[in-house]
Scaffold this active site. Structure first.
Site, short mmCIF file in Angstrom:
data_model
loop_
_atom_site.label_atom_id
_atom_site.label_comp_id
_atom_site.label_asym_id
_atom_site.label_seq_id
_atom_site.Cartn_x
_atom_site.Cartn_y
_atom_site.Cartn_z
N CYS A 147 -1.86 -28.04 30.17
CA CYS A 147 -1.07 -29.73 30.59
C CYS A 147 -0.56 -30.41 29.43
O CYS A 147 0.06 -30.41 29.58
CB CYS A 147 -2.46 -30.10 31.18
SG CYS A 147 -3.15 -30.18 32.84
N1 LIG Z 1 -5.05 -26.82 35.36
C1 LIG Z 1 -5.62 -28.06 35.08
O1 LIG Z 1 -6.07 -28.07 34.69
C2 LIG Z 1 -4.30 -28.79 35.69
C3 LIG Z 1 -5.30 -30.24 35.60
C4 LIG Z 1 -4.10 -31.54 36.01
C5 LIG Z 1 -3.17 -30.29 36.64
N2 LIG Z 1 -2.45 -29.55 37.09
C6 LIG Z 1 -1.23 -29.23 36.98
O2 LIG Z 1 -1.15 -28.62 38.79
C7 LIG Z 1 -0.48 -27.71 38.64
C8 LIG Z 1 -1.08 -26.12 39.41
O3 LIG Z 1 -1.76 -25.45 38.11
P1 LIG Z 1 -2.39 -25.00 37.86
O4 LIG Z 1 -3.62 -24.75 36.62
O5 LIG Z 1 -3.28 -24.87 39.15
O6 LIG Z 1 -1.74 -23.89 38.61
P2 LIG Z 1 -2.50 -22.19 38.19
O7 LIG Z 1 -1.51 -20.69 37.44
O8 LIG Z 1 -3.65 -21.51 37.79
O9 LIG Z 1 -1.98 -21.65 39.90
C9 LIG Z 1 -1.38 -21.79 40.74
C10 LIG Z 1 -0.66 -21.25 41.87
O10 LIG Z 1 0.08 -21.28 42.51
C11 LIG Z 1 0.65 -19.92 43.26
N3 LIG Z 1 2.06 -19.92 43.22
C12 LIG Z 1 2.83 -19.96 42.61
N4 LIG Z 1 4.06 -19.94 43.18
C13 LIG Z 1 4.22 -20.72 44.78
C14 LIG Z 1 4.71 -21.08 45.55
N5 LIG Z 1 5.78 -20.64 45.08
N6 LIG Z 1 4.03 -20.69 46.91
C15 LIG Z 1 2.61 -20.11 47.03
N7 LIG Z 1 1.93 -19.94 46.06
C16 LIG Z 1 2.23 -20.22 44.93
C17 LIG Z 1 0.29 -19.12 42.20
O11 LIG Z 1 -0.18 -17.79 42.85
C18 LIG Z 1 -1.16 -19.60 41.29
O12 LIG Z 1 -2.34 -18.69 42.39
C19 LIG Z 1 0.54 -28.05 37.66
O13 LIG Z 1 1.51 -28.70 38.13
C20 LIG Z 1 -0.14 -28.25 36.53
O14 LIG Z 1 0.62 -29.16 35.49
C21 LIG Z 1 -3.30 -28.41 36.07
#
Ligand SMILES: NC(=O)c1ccc[n+]([C@@H]2O[C@H](COP(=O)([O-])OP(=O)(O)OC[C@H]3O[C@@H](n4cnc5c(N)ncnc54)[C@H](O)[C@@H]3O)[C@@H](O)[C@H]2O)c1
Length: 434
Positions: free
Chosen positions: A273
């Protein structure tokens, strides 16, 4: 289906909620929806994750395996790679990654591919919510036209909203349910149904006027952190020159009950992030000719911290008459923050890379990150006990995991660079602070 019918269906727990992207954000949300009584379809294109979840396993520390298996056995959760199952869903949350390209431009390809799949299976009365962090305008400018391409209209035929995710992995106090959730729809009914959905799992939902405000809220929050961390990192460098302990300064300033909020210096930014999101904002601002100077400056200062840490290692080794080249340097922690297994964008990786380039023999310990493979940095973790035998020239506390025995570390390493104030309270000549 009109808004009131969908809201009623949600209240009656008769609705099916799909969550696309079962990572740090999507999996906890999916399990919360299941625990609230909805039928949940977790959709991910990673077949290994889907299989693990359907066996009742969890790969996210904050989601106990028992929660996954309870949801499975209650028949309230199923993971799948089949996007066609979206036809069964009343609501769809998009929780896919939003990284940066090498050029620091937003990479919306995951959102685009998820939106393509939703568009293929979209039906009247469905609610689609984007949760991935992104620049203001994405929901209306990118997602909405893609979903409308098949002829259904947002606002008339389906509901569309943005709701920023605020999950803080590893935080035992604030979980999905007690973190207020901001929601902005493309119109009143979209905001209303999205508010009703989150109301099932979150104590406080904060509706805002539109999707752009909701998108911007997240970027303000993360830019606020990035800029303040940049400020304390600069202050740490300044304090070193002035021979002032920056940690003592921050702790004392934090006793002020108003107008001050403590941020702490460290080896650089990490995670999915803070190092990334502000650049979504500066990129979008640049499209309209606006230069966001705070974001660039904070990025510059925070991005230089790993190099600064390596300079401190070099200074520490110098006191023992040793060059960096050929010295054994051991990093304590590969995760980007304490007590999590996430090493994405971790400054420890940059530090390892810089040390390797200067010829150091680099190793690391991390109870949560068994192996790291990133560019030249290809390493397996070694148990910390194995390196406290005089075989290491210099240790670097890169992540202040609670699981480390810092007393043993202070006794067992001849030189230590502490980038996290993990050795607070330990006074010894062989400890070098940031
Ligand atoms: N990790 C954090 O602490 C956090 C906090 C707030 C916001 N975010 C935001 O949330 C969003 C997701 O982050 P995350 O940390 O959960 O990511 P992550 O990489 O942990 O998980 C994303 C998941 O999406 C899957 N994926 C990717 N493309 C796909 C598709 N087209 N169809 C289906 N599945 C798909 C991946 O296989 C993975 O399992 C991002 O935009 C991030 O900036 C993350």
């Amino acid at each position: 289906m009109d808004a009131q019918t969908l809201i009623q269906k949600l209240h009656d727990r008769q609705a099916t909620a799909a969550v696309i992207g079962l990572g740090y954000v999507g999996l906890p949300l999916a399990i919360e929806f299941a625990e609230a009584g909805l039928s949940v379809l977790g959709i991910d294109r990673d077949a290994a994750k889907v299989a693990a979840l359907n066996r009742g396993e969890s790969y996210i520390l904050d989601v106990p395996a028992a929660a996954v298996s309870n949801a499975l056995s209650a028949g309230r959760f199923e993971a799948t790679t089949e996007f066609g199952r979206l036809r069964e869903a009343d609501t769809v949350n998009i929780c896919v990654p939003t990284p940066l390209r090498k050029t620091k431009d937003p990479d919306l390809s995951y959102i685009v591919s998820a939106a393509e799949e939703i568009a293929r299976h979209l039906h009247g009365g469905q609610l689609v919510i984007l949760e991935s962090t992104t620049y203001p305008g994405t929901t209306e400018e990118v997602v909405q036209p893609m979903l409308e391409a098949g002829g259904l209209l947002a606002g008339r035929d389906f509901f569309l909203a943005f709701s920023p995710e605020r999950v803080d992995p590893g935080n035992p106090t604030f979980r999905t349910s007690n973190i207020p959730k901001v929601v902005g729809g493309i119109d009143g009914p979209s905001t209303e149904v999205a508010t009703a959905l989150y109301g099932l799992v979150v104590k406080s939902v904060v509706p805002v006027s539109n999707t752009r405000v909701a998108e911007m809220v997240k970027l303000l929050e993360n830019t606020f952190r990035a800029v303040n961390i940049g400020l304390v990192n600069e202050l740490a460098l300044m304090c070193r020159d002035l021979d002032v302990n920056v940690w003592d300064v921050i702790d004392a300033a934090a006793t002020k009950p108003f107008g001050f909020m403590p941020f702490y210096p460290g080896p650089g930014l990490g995670g999915h992030c803070i190092p990334i999101d502000p650049f979504y904002l500066s990129w979008k601002a640049r499209q309209s000719g606006f230069e966001s100077r705070f974001i660039e400056l904070a990025g510059h200062i925070n991005g230089a911290m790993p190099r600064y840490v390596v300079d401190r290692v070099s200074e520490a080794l110098n006191t023992a008459g040793k060059p960096v080249q050929g010295s054994r340097v051991h990093l304590l922690g590969m995760a980007y923050k304490p007590d999590v297994s996430d090493a994405r964008e971790s400054p420890a990786i940059d530090i390892a890379q810089l040390l390797l380039r200067r010829g150091a023999l680099v190793s690391y310990s991390d109870p949560y990150v068994p192996t790291i493979e990133h560019g030249d940095v290809v390493l397996d973790a070694v148990p910390i006990e194995d390196v406290l035998d005089g075989s290491i020239d210099c240790g670097v506390v890169t992540t202040n995991h609670a699981a480390f025995d810092y007393g043993a570390i202070v006794r067992g390493l001849p030189l230590i660079v502490d980038t996290r104030n993990a050795l607070k309270g330990h006074r010894a000549d062989h400890i070098f602070r940031l």
